[in-house]
Each structure stands twice: as C-alpha cells, then as structure tokens.
Design an enzyme around this catalytic site. Structure first.
Site, mmCIF file in Angstrom:
data_model
loop_
_atom_site.group_PDB
_atom_site.id
_atom_site.type_symbol
_atom_site.label_atom_id
_atom_site.label_comp_id
_atom_site.label_asym_id
_atom_site.label_seq_id
_atom_site.Cartn_x
_atom_site.Cartn_y
_atom_site.Cartn_z
ATOM 1 N N THR A 111 1.423 -0.660 6.169
ATOM 2 C CA THR A 111 1.311 -1.414 4.921
ATOM 3 C C THR A 111 1.582 -2.880 5.239
ATOM 4 O O THR A 111 2.248 -3.186 6.217
ATOM 5 C CB THR A 111 2.302 -0.880 3.858
ATOM 6 N N GLY A 112 1.034 -3.749 4.402
ATOM 7 C CA GLY A 112 1.203 -5.187 4.636
ATOM 8 C C GLY A 112 -0.155 -5.855 4.664
ATOM 9 O O GLY A 112 -1.113 -5.359 4.056
ATOM 10 N N THR A 134 0.849 -1.198 0.000
ATOM 11 C CA THR A 134 0.000 0.000 0.000
ATOM 12 C C THR A 134 0.877 1.237 0.000
ATOM 13 O O THR A 134 1.929 1.239 0.628
ATOM 14 C CB THR A 134 -0.836 0.012 1.301
ATOM 15 N N ARG A 191 -13.851 -7.526 0.022
ATOM 16 C CA ARG A 191 -12.880 -7.561 1.136
ATOM 17 C C ARG A 191 -12.234 -6.182 1.313
ATOM 18 O O ARG A 191 -11.823 -5.538 0.352
ATOM 19 C CB ARG A 191 -11.806 -8.613 0.841
ATOM 20 N N VAL A 192 -12.149 -5.712 2.546
ATOM 21 C CA VAL A 192 -11.496 -4.442 2.839
ATOM 22 C C VAL A 192 -10.413 -4.698 3.873
ATOM 23 O O VAL A 192 -10.636 -5.411 4.855
ATOM 24 C CB VAL A 192 -12.510 -3.401 3.383
ATOM 25 N N GLY A 193 -9.232 -4.123 3.663
ATOM 26 C CA GLY A 193 -8.125 -4.275 4.609
ATOM 27 C C GLY A 193 -8.029 -3.090 5.554
ATOM 28 O O GLY A 193 -9.017 -2.416 5.851
ATOM 29 N N ASP A 194 -6.822 -2.807 5.996
ATOM 30 C CA ASP A 194 -6.611 -1.742 6.977
ATOM 31 C C ASP A 194 -6.569 -0.341 6.357
ATOM 32 O O ASP A 194 -6.830 0.654 7.049
ATOM 33 C CB ASP A 194 -5.269 -1.960 7.686
HETATM 34 N N1 GLY Z 1 -2.687 -3.187 3.611
HETATM 35 C C1 GLY Z 1 -3.521 -3.310 2.504
HETATM 36 C C2 GLY Z 1 -4.545 -4.340 2.605
HETATM 37 O O1 GLY Z 1 -4.404 -5.263 3.379
HETATM 38 O O2 GLY Z 1 -5.504 -4.276 1.862
#
Ligand code: GLY
Length: 296
Positions: free
Chosen positions: A195-196, A145, A172-175
């Site tokens: 990021t990650g 990211t 799907r949504v991440g951080d």
């Molecule tokens: N860090 C980005 C995600 O997991 O979508």
C-alpha cells in the site's frame, strides 16, 4: 489460519472474514468478505463505494486477487459504477485468458455477471473534490489501499482493492491490481501485498520481491524489512525522493511481517482466532499492539 491486512480500516473487515471462516468459508470467500466490508462502508474513502475520485470527479476502482496454489489471478482497473471491484476481480481468477480487464471492458464484464450499475461518488467525496477544484489544487497525495493475505489449510491467497490516488489522472493505474508490485502469493512460500504510492511500489515490484526473498529462506519479517528499506535506499541512491510505501506479508505457515518507510504503519492480524490492531515501526523491525478505535 492467519490473516493480515493493511491499515486500521481493515479491523472490522477482518472480523467479518473470521465470521465466514467459522462457517467454513474458503480463503477466497474470506478475503472477499473482508474487502467487501470495506468497499461498501461509506466512511472509508480509499476503497470501493465512496472512494475519492480522479481529477474529473469520477471514481475509478482497481482490485485483484491471486491464488497461491496455481498462481491464477484476476484483476480489474479503472472500473466505474461498481461498488465491489474485488468481487469482479475474483470472478476473473482462473480464466484461461482475459484475466485483467480495464475500464469499459471491466464494466461490461461486471454487468454481464449481474453486478448493479451504481453511483459511487458520495457527498463527502464530491465536496472534497469540489473544494480542491475551486482551489485549482490538482496535486496527488499518498493512499490507503486495502491489501490482505490469508494462510489457511496449506493455501495462501492475496487480494487488494483501492480507488487509487485522490485527484489522479483519468485512466491512471497504480500497483494495486498488478500481480508483482501490488500483491503476490505462492502457497509453497507465502504471500505479500503493498500500500502507498503505486508509482514507487511498482519500481520495486515489492510484493513479488518479498515472496522471492522468503523462497530463498529469508524470514517473513526480514523479507518485508529488506524489500521496503532496499527500495527506499535504492531510490535515494539514484537521486529520487521516495514517497510512502508499506507492505504486509505471511509465510506459508502463517507467520507475519509488516514494514514501511513511514514512522508508524497500522495493520491488522487475525491469529489464534483473535483480531489484533498492530503498528509497525522502525522499518518493520519493531511492533506494538494497540486498541483499535473500532473496538467497541
Ligand atoms: N497503492 C495504490 C495506488 O497507488 O493506486
């Protein structure tokens, strides 16, 4: 004035931010210029246009921005067909309600505000997706990211943009668009972004954690180290296997930190008007400056 940003792909974006700052840009203008540069670059497949698609072959984008002066934020998730999601998220900063829009709602908001409907799936991204589908390989992997923080004239602002995990489930949504895990800023203290693998970053509310450690008086480098090592160790103690996560942060005076549970984590800083490509090692305890491949 200091800017910090994740990964080597930020190198030219940070230069673009420096250019607009020289012309008098605000913190928000600078981060938007930095991230737009990456979003619009077809060679970068983790952010914006030409991002890696989900398992259905659809590019769904997440982005957010937070203003550390008043904690106002804007965020979008699962946004399709818009090349520059950070610009949409920025428009939502300061809304009284509806600060975080997802999917169709985010798209409708973008269209109402003059953004163009475009195809985001470029040939290289489609080819890589097709290759995985032919092999029936639907596994997800780590992700890069763009996350960035600026400290300028007593202000701190943070922003993120990502296409999320390649081959993620639809929706799907991440951080990255989440204020707390993916980014945080408070102009009285500092800002941080992560990021990650979002699934793990969310477990540690990493960005907020770093800012809160700094609020307690912990130095920015130590705060990054403590947050990353702390989450990694906690997960192991609970019988979990941590995946990759990394952070960058600034305190309100522009001092920087970066830490990762990878052996090497690349990031970029702008300080004293100079753009530097850096590597964080040893859980954010040591740093090395290198020549970026983007340096011509
Ligand atoms: N860090 C980005 C995600 O997991 O979508």
């Amino acid at each position: 004035m200091t800017i910090i940003a994740t990964w080597e792909m930020s190198y030219d974006g940070v230069k673009a931010a420096r250019e607009v700052i020289r012309k008098g840009a605000s913190c928000e203008d600078a981060l938007e210029a930095l991230i737009n540069y990456i979003e619009l670059n077809e060679d970068f497949h983790n952010v914006g246009h030409s991002g890696w698609p989900n398992e259905d072959g659809v590019v769904e984008l997440d982005a957010a921005m937070i203003n550390g002066d008043n904690l106002e934020y804007g965020a979008v998730a699962g946004l399709r067909n818009i090349k520059t999601p950070i610009s949409v998220a920025r428009l939502l900063v300061g809304s009284e309600y509806n600060n975080f829009l997802v999917g169709e709602g985010a798209y409708r908001f973008a269209m109402e505000h003059g953004f163009k409907h475009e195809n985001l799936l470029t040939k290289p991204a489609r080819d890589r997706w097709l290759e995985r589908v032919m092999k029936e390989d639907y596994g997800v992997k780590g992700h890069d990211t763009v996350g960035t923080v600026i400290s300028m004239n007593g202000r701190v602002v943070a922003a993120t943009s990502t296409s999320g995990l390649f081959m993620k489930k639809m929706g799907r949504v991440g951080d990255s668009p989440l204020v707390g895990p993916g980014l945080y800023a408070d102009s009285d203290v500092g800002g941080a972004t992560a990021t990650g693998v979002g699934e793990d970053i969310i477990k540690g509310t990493l960005s907020f954690k770093i800012v809160e450690l700094m609020r307690l008086g912990v130095d920015v480098k130590e705060a990054c180290h403590k947050a990353v090592k702390g989450l990694h160790d906690t997960m192991i103690k609970k019988g979990e296997t941590p995946r990759e996560f990394s952070v960058v942060a600034l305190d309100k005076d522009g001092n920087w930190g970066a830490a990762s549970n990878r052996d090497e984590f690349p990031f970029v800083i702008l300080e004293d008007d100079e753009v530097k490509f850096m590597i964080s090692k040893d859980w954010g305890r040591s740093f090395e400056e290198r020549v970026s491949a983007f340096e011509k």
